[in-house]
Design a protein around this motif. Structure first.
Motif, short mmCIF file in Angstrom:
data_model
loop_
_atom_site.label_atom_id
_atom_site.label_comp_id
_atom_site.label_asym_id
_atom_site.label_seq_id
_atom_site.Cartn_x
_atom_site.Cartn_y
_atom_site.Cartn_z
N ALA A 158 -1.24 -2.21 4.85
CA ALA A 158 -0.99 -3.45 4.10
C ALA A 158 -1.41 -4.67 4.91
N TRP A 201 -2.61 0.39 -4.25
CA TRP A 201 -2.62 -0.81 -3.40
C TRP A 201 -2.67 -2.05 -4.29
N VAL A 219 0.84 -1.20 0.00
CA VAL A 219 0.00 0.00 0.00
C VAL A 219 0.88 1.25 0.00
#
Length: 196
Positions: free
Chosen positions: A131, A63, A27
């Motif tokens: 993440a 992402w 991310v």
């Protein structure tokens, strides 16, 4: 660090389970769109993770979630599968990252950008926290869906981790297609089946 540099946080979910894929996420957060409440996914309730998931997807600059399936985990081993997943997740970001902050003490050799390994990073770096949440929620949702494909194992409850209920179901039903053959409890069952 200049604001124009894109820094990706990278983390995984599902190294320990006996079944299901390993989920790895990368991310890049947008500093102009902060997300309150980010933390190591293991410290957050399921409801909190589910609430943060759409916010991360909506507000992040980029992402990517990558799944490493059980057969690839068995072929590579769980450590190499994790490293491979991290490289793939960072490579899947658009725009790409200038640097990757990876949770843990090891960096994948083939990261597409420079990287830093940060022990406990999922609690220290917001991008790694993000993440960890994407990886955990993605994997948990998959395991819940897997309950219908492989009934009787209780995947929706234990998400493939080696709980007493999962081990009992494994003993009774034998491994399904989602079980990791290289993990000891599954391998032992398969070895026993070959003996008899």
């Amino acid at each position: 660090m200049e604001a124009s540099l894109f820094v990706a946080g990278v983390d995984e979910a599902g190294r320990g389970p006996l079944a299901g894929p390993l989920a790895v996420a990368a991310v890049i957060l947008d500093p102009s769109r902060p997300i309150a409440g980010l933390d190591d996914s293991k410290k957050l309730s399921e409801a909190k993770r589910e609430a943060l998931y759409p916010l991360i997807i909506e507000r992040a600059r980029a992402w990517c979630v990558v799944l490493i399936e059980p057969d690839e985990i068995d072929r590579l081993n769980i450590f190499q599968a994790t490293m491979t997943g991290m490289s793939r997740a960072v490579a899947g970001l658009a725009p790409g990252a200038h640097e990757a902050l990876v949770d843990g003490n090891r960096l994948p050799k083939d990261l597409p950008c420079p990287g830093r390994a940060i022990v406990g990073g999922d609690a220290l770096e917001p991008a790694i926290s993000a993440a960890s949440i994407l990886a955990k929620v993605s994997r948990d949702r998959l395991m819940v869906a897997m309950e219908n494909l492989h009934p009787g194992y209780g995947f929706a409850a234990h998400k493939g981790y080696p709980t007493p209920a999962h081990l009992a179901a494994l003993q009774m039903l034998g491994p399904c297609a989602q079980h990791r053959r290289s993990f000891a409890p599954v391998r032992l069952l398969l070895d026993q089946a070959r003996l008899f």
